[in-house]
Design a protein around this motif. Structure first.
Motif, PDB file in Angstrom:
ATOM      1  N   LYS A  30     -40.146 -53.620-106.614  1.00  0.00           N
ATOM      2  CA  LYS A  30     -39.573 -54.393-105.938  1.00  0.00           C
ATOM      3  C   LYS A  30     -39.884 -54.617-104.172  1.00  0.00           C
ATOM      4  CE  LYS A  30     -35.139 -54.142-104.781  1.00  0.00           C
ATOM      5  NZ  LYS A  30     -33.788 -54.299-104.931  1.00  0.00           N
ATOM      6  N   HIS A  31     -39.723 -53.426-103.763  1.00  0.00           N
ATOM      7  CA  HIS A  31     -40.303 -53.150-102.143  1.00  0.00           C
ATOM      8  C   HIS A  31     -41.762 -53.700-102.142  1.00  0.00           C
ATOM      9  CE1 HIS A  31     -36.856 -49.848-101.211  1.00  0.00           C
ATOM     10  NE2 HIS A  31     -36.536 -51.106-102.045  1.00  0.00           N
ATOM     11  N   TRP A  32     -42.696 -53.029-102.981  1.00  0.00           N
ATOM     12  CA  TRP A  32     -43.874 -53.556-102.794  1.00  0.00           C
ATOM     13  C   TRP A  32     -44.252 -54.902-102.844  1.00  0.00           C
ATOM     14  CZ3 TRP A  32     -48.141 -52.955-100.244  1.00  0.00           C
ATOM     15  CH2 TRP A  32     -49.432 -53.538-100.825  1.00  0.00           C
ATOM     16  N   ARG A  33     -43.587 -55.627-103.952  1.00  0.00           N
ATOM     17  CA  ARG A  33     -43.780 -57.060-104.048  1.00  0.00           C
ATOM     18  C   ARG A  33     -43.625 -57.807-102.901  1.00  0.00           C
ATOM     19  NH1 ARG A  33     -41.876 -56.180-109.328  1.00  0.00           N
ATOM     20  NH2 ARG A  33     -39.752 -56.780-108.686  1.00  0.00           N
ATOM     21  N   MET A  59     -44.069 -52.346 -92.337  1.00  0.00           N
ATOM     22  CA  MET A  59     -43.203 -51.181 -92.831  1.00  0.00           C
ATOM     23  C   MET A  59     -42.040 -51.377 -91.733  1.00  0.00           C
ATOM     24  SD  MET A  59     -44.657 -49.586 -95.040  1.00  0.00           S
ATOM     25  CE  MET A  59     -43.563 -48.178 -95.155  1.00  0.00           C
ATOM     26  N   VAL A  60     -42.029 -51.693 -90.659  1.00  0.00           N
ATOM     27  CA  VAL A  60     -41.064 -52.140 -89.785  1.00  0.00           C
ATOM     28  C   VAL A  60     -39.830 -53.139 -90.566  1.00  0.00           C
ATOM     29  CG1 VAL A  60     -40.183 -53.339 -87.553  1.00  0.00           C
ATOM     30  CG2 VAL A  60     -41.847 -51.559 -87.569  1.00  0.00           C
ATOM     31  N   TRP A  61     -40.587 -54.139 -91.208  1.00  0.00           N
ATOM     32  CA  TRP A  61     -39.840 -55.168 -91.600  1.00  0.00           C
ATOM     33  C   TRP A  61     -39.221 -54.703 -92.892  1.00  0.00           C
ATOM     34  CZ3 TRP A  61     -40.838 -57.563 -96.641  1.00  0.00           C
ATOM     35  CH2 TRP A  61     -39.836 -58.556 -96.832  1.00  0.00           C
ATOM     36  N   SER A  62     -40.177 -54.014 -93.713  1.00  0.00           N
ATOM     37  CA  SER A  62     -39.454 -53.399 -95.049  1.00  0.00           C
ATOM     38  C   SER A  62     -38.602 -52.290 -94.860  1.00  0.00           C
ATOM     39  CB  SER A  62     -40.651 -52.742 -95.785  1.00  0.00           C
ATOM     40  OG  SER A  62     -40.227 -52.072 -96.940  1.00  0.00           O
ATOM     41  N   ASN A  63     -38.654 -51.401 -93.680  1.00  0.00           N
ATOM     42  CA  ASN A  63     -37.577 -50.468 -93.513  1.00  0.00           C
ATOM     43  C   ASN A  63     -36.331 -51.142 -92.895  1.00  0.00           C
ATOM     44  OD1 ASN A  63     -39.211 -48.408 -93.947  1.00  0.00           O
ATOM     45  ND2 ASN A  63     -39.846 -48.069 -91.826  1.00  0.00           N
ATOM     46  N   HIS A  64     -36.520 -52.458 -92.255  1.00  0.00           N
ATOM     47  CA  HIS A  64     -35.126 -53.173 -91.896  1.00  0.00           C
ATOM     48  C   HIS A  64     -34.368 -53.781 -93.177  1.00  0.00           C
ATOM     49  CE1 HIS A  64     -32.466 -55.875 -89.892  1.00  0.00           C
ATOM     50  NE2 HIS A  64     -33.199 -57.162 -90.522  1.00  0.00           N
ATOM     51  N   VAL A  65     -35.201 -54.324 -94.098  1.00  0.00           N
ATOM     52  CA  VAL A  65     -34.716 -55.129 -95.065  1.00  0.00           C
ATOM     53  C   VAL A  65     -34.000 -54.139 -96.133  1.00  0.00           C
ATOM     54  CG1 VAL A  65     -35.212 -56.630 -97.071  1.00  0.00           C
ATOM     55  CG2 VAL A  65     -36.208 -57.128 -94.986  1.00  0.00           C
ATOM     56  N   LYS A  78     -40.042 -60.526 -83.770  1.00  0.00           N
ATOM     57  CA  LYS A  78     -41.528 -60.710 -84.275  1.00  0.00           C
ATOM     58  C   LYS A  78     -41.729 -60.826 -85.952  1.00  0.00           C
ATOM     59  CE  LYS A  78     -46.239 -59.094 -83.524  1.00  0.00           C
ATOM     60  NZ  LYS A  78     -46.824 -60.478 -83.145  1.00  0.00           N
ATOM     61  N   VAL A  79     -41.073 -59.511 -86.406  1.00  0.00           N
ATOM     62  CA  VAL A  79     -41.537 -59.229 -87.749  1.00  0.00           C
ATOM     63  C   VAL A  79     -40.365 -60.271 -88.561  1.00  0.00           C
ATOM     64  CG1 VAL A  79     -41.817 -56.845 -87.464  1.00  0.00           C
ATOM     65  CG2 VAL A  79     -39.341 -57.465 -88.132  1.00  0.00           C
ATOM     66  N   LEU A  80     -39.481 -60.635 -88.217  1.00  0.00           N
ATOM     67  CA  LEU A  80     -38.459 -61.671 -88.787  1.00  0.00           C
ATOM     68  C   LEU A  80     -39.436 -62.973 -88.916  1.00  0.00           C
ATOM     69  CD1 LEU A  80     -34.915 -60.683 -87.964  1.00  0.00           C
ATOM     70  CD2 LEU A  80     -36.189 -60.130 -90.121  1.00  0.00           C
ATOM     71  N   GLU A  81     -39.819 -63.348 -87.805  1.00  0.00           N
ATOM     72  CA  GLU A  81     -40.664 -64.509 -87.807  1.00  0.00           C
ATOM     73  C   GLU A  81     -41.916 -64.552 -88.705  1.00  0.00           C
ATOM     74  OE1 GLU A  81     -43.594 -66.559 -84.596  1.00  0.00           O
ATOM     75  OE2 GLU A  81     -41.355 -66.493 -84.001  1.00  0.00           O
ATOM     76  N   MET A  82     -42.322 -63.352 -88.668  1.00  0.00           N
ATOM     77  CA  MET A  82     -43.685 -63.270 -89.567  1.00  0.00           C
ATOM     78  C   MET A  82     -43.026 -63.122 -91.082  1.00  0.00           C
ATOM     79  SD  MET A  82     -45.592 -60.046 -87.520  1.00  0.00           S
ATOM     80  CE  MET A  82     -46.883 -59.833 -88.603  1.00  0.00           C
ATOM     81  N   ALA A  83     -41.969 -62.858 -91.537  1.00  0.00           N
ATOM     82  CA  ALA A  83     -41.417 -62.871 -92.790  1.00  0.00           C
ATOM     83  C   ALA A  83     -40.896 -63.897 -93.305  1.00  0.00           C
ATOM     84  CB  ALA A  83     -40.528 -61.564 -92.929  1.00  0.00           C
ATOM     85  N   VAL A  86     -40.862 -65.199 -96.981  1.00  0.00           N
ATOM     86  CA  VAL A  86     -40.967 -64.252 -97.961  1.00  0.00           C
ATOM     87  C   VAL A  86     -39.542 -64.081 -98.609  1.00  0.00           C
ATOM     88  CG1 VAL A  86     -41.039 -61.597 -98.233  1.00  0.00           C
ATOM     89  CG2 VAL A  86     -42.519 -62.733 -96.587  1.00  0.00           C
ATOM     90  N   ASP A  87     -39.596 -63.968-100.062  1.00  0.00           N
ATOM     91  CA  ASP A  87     -38.531 -64.029-100.971  1.00  0.00           C
ATOM     92  C   ASP A  87     -38.319 -62.392-101.277  1.00  0.00           C
ATOM     93  OD1 ASP A  87     -36.302 -64.642-102.616  1.00  0.00           O
ATOM     94  OD2 ASP A  87     -37.729 -64.860-104.275  1.00  0.00           O
ATOM     95  N   VAL A  88     -36.910 -62.002-101.015  1.00  0.00           N
ATOM     96  CA  VAL A  88     -36.942 -60.547-101.249  1.00  0.00           C
ATOM     97  C   VAL A  88     -35.629 -60.488-102.496  1.00  0.00           C
ATOM     98  CG1 VAL A  88     -35.822 -58.427-100.337  1.00  0.00           C
ATOM     99  CG2 VAL A  88     -37.154 -59.792 -98.728  1.00  0.00           C
ATOM    100  N   GLU A  89     -36.182 -59.960-103.515  1.00  0.00           N
ATOM    101  CA  GLU A  89     -35.306 -59.787-104.622  1.00  0.00           C
ATOM    102  C   GLU A  89     -34.298 -58.942-104.528  1.00  0.00           C
ATOM    103  OE1 GLU A  89     -36.079 -57.859-108.876  1.00  0.00           O
ATOM    104  OE2 GLU A  89     -37.880 -59.114-108.412  1.00  0.00           O
ATOM    105  N   ASP A  90     -33.024 -59.406-104.705  1.00  0.00           N
ATOM    106  CA  ASP A  90     -31.649 -58.492-104.642  1.00  0.00           C
ATOM    107  C   ASP A  90     -31.750 -57.437-103.135  1.00  0.00           C
ATOM    108  OD1 ASP A  90     -30.832 -59.320-107.255  1.00  0.00           O
ATOM    109  OD2 ASP A  90     -32.196 -57.717-108.074  1.00  0.00           O
ATOM    110  N   ALA A  91     -31.901 -58.387-102.052  1.00  0.00           N
ATOM    111  CA  ALA A  91     -32.005 -57.463-100.895  1.00  0.00           C
ATOM    112  C   ALA A  91     -30.827 -56.795-100.692  1.00  0.00           C
ATOM    113  CB  ALA A  91     -32.528 -58.432 -99.863  1.00  0.00           C
ATOM    114  N   PRO A  92     -30.488 -55.662-100.083  1.00  0.00           N
ATOM    115  CA  PRO A  92     -29.224 -55.023-100.055  1.00  0.00           C
ATOM    116  C   PRO A  92     -28.530 -55.753 -98.809  1.00  0.00           C
ATOM    117  CG  PRO A  92     -30.995 -53.528 -99.497  1.00  0.00           C
ATOM    118  CD  PRO A  92     -31.543 -54.736-100.013  1.00  0.00           C
ATOM    119  N   HIS A  93     -27.224 -55.422 -98.502  1.00  0.00           N
ATOM    120  CA  HIS A  93     -26.730 -55.941 -97.243  1.00  0.00           C
ATOM    121  C   HIS A  93     -26.158 -54.727 -96.595  1.00  0.00           C
ATOM    122  CE1 HIS A  93     -24.587 -58.250 -94.309  1.00  0.00           C
ATOM    123  NE2 HIS A  93     -23.411 -57.611 -94.614  1.00  0.00           N
ATOM    124  N   PHE A  94     -26.270 -54.379 -95.207  1.00  0.00           N
ATOM    125  CA  PHE A  94     -26.016 -53.381 -94.565  1.00  0.00           C
ATOM    126  C   PHE A  94     -25.018 -53.656 -93.329  1.00  0.00           C
ATOM    127  CE2 PHE A  94     -30.267 -52.446 -95.991  1.00  0.00           C
ATOM    128  CZ  PHE A  94     -30.084 -51.133 -96.714  1.00  0.00           C
TER     129      PHE A  94
END
Length: 105
Positions: A30-33, A59-65, A78-83, A86-94
Motif C-alpha cells: 500500500k505504501h509503495w503503490r 519519502m517526506v511525502w510518504s512519512n507525512h501521509v 512543495k510535496v503536497l503540490e507534487m502529490a 495521488v490516490d492513497v488507499e486508506d490513508a490514516p488520519h493523525f
C-alpha cells in the motif's frame, strides 16, 4: 490513476525498472503503490542526476501521509503540490498536538 499507472509502467519498462529499484524493503504494498505513483508523476521534472532529491521528497511525502510526520511549511507545500492527484488507499488520519490543545480549550 492506479490502473492507468499500471498500464503506463507496462508500456514503459525502463521507467518501471528504474522506479521499482527505488522501493524500500520496509515498504508495504500500500505504501509503495502510493509512493511509486508520486515518483512517476514527478519523474519528468527531475533528471537522472537529481533522482536522489526526488526520492527524498517522495519519502517526506510518504512519512507525512502514513506516519503523520511534519516538516517546515515550504517543504510541505512543495510535496503536497507534487502529490496532487495521488490516490492513497486508506490513508490514516493523525491529530496534531495543536489540534488536541484546541479541543481542550
Amino acid at each position: 490513476m492506479a490502473d492507468g499507472l499500471e498500464d503506463f509502467l507496462k508500456q514503459n519498462r525502463e521507467i518501471a525498472d528504474t522506479v521499482e529499484g527505488l522501493r524500500g524493503l520496509w515498504e508495504s504494498d500500500k505504501h509503495w503503490r502510493a509512493r511509486r505513483d508520486f515518483l512517476v508523476r514527478n519523474l519528468s521534472g527531475y533528471p537522472q542526476d537529481r533522482m536522489d532529491y526526488l526520492v527524498a521528497l517522495s519519502m517526506v511525502w510518504s512519512n507525512h501521509v502514513f506516519m503523520g510526520c511534519r516538516y517546515n511549511e515550504e517543504l510541505m507545500e512543495k510535496v503536497l503540490e507534487m502529490a496532487d492527484g495521488v490516490d492513497v488507499e486508506d490513508a490514516p488520519h493523525f491529530t496534531t498536538r495543536d489540534e488536541i490543545m484546541k479541543q481542550r480549550q
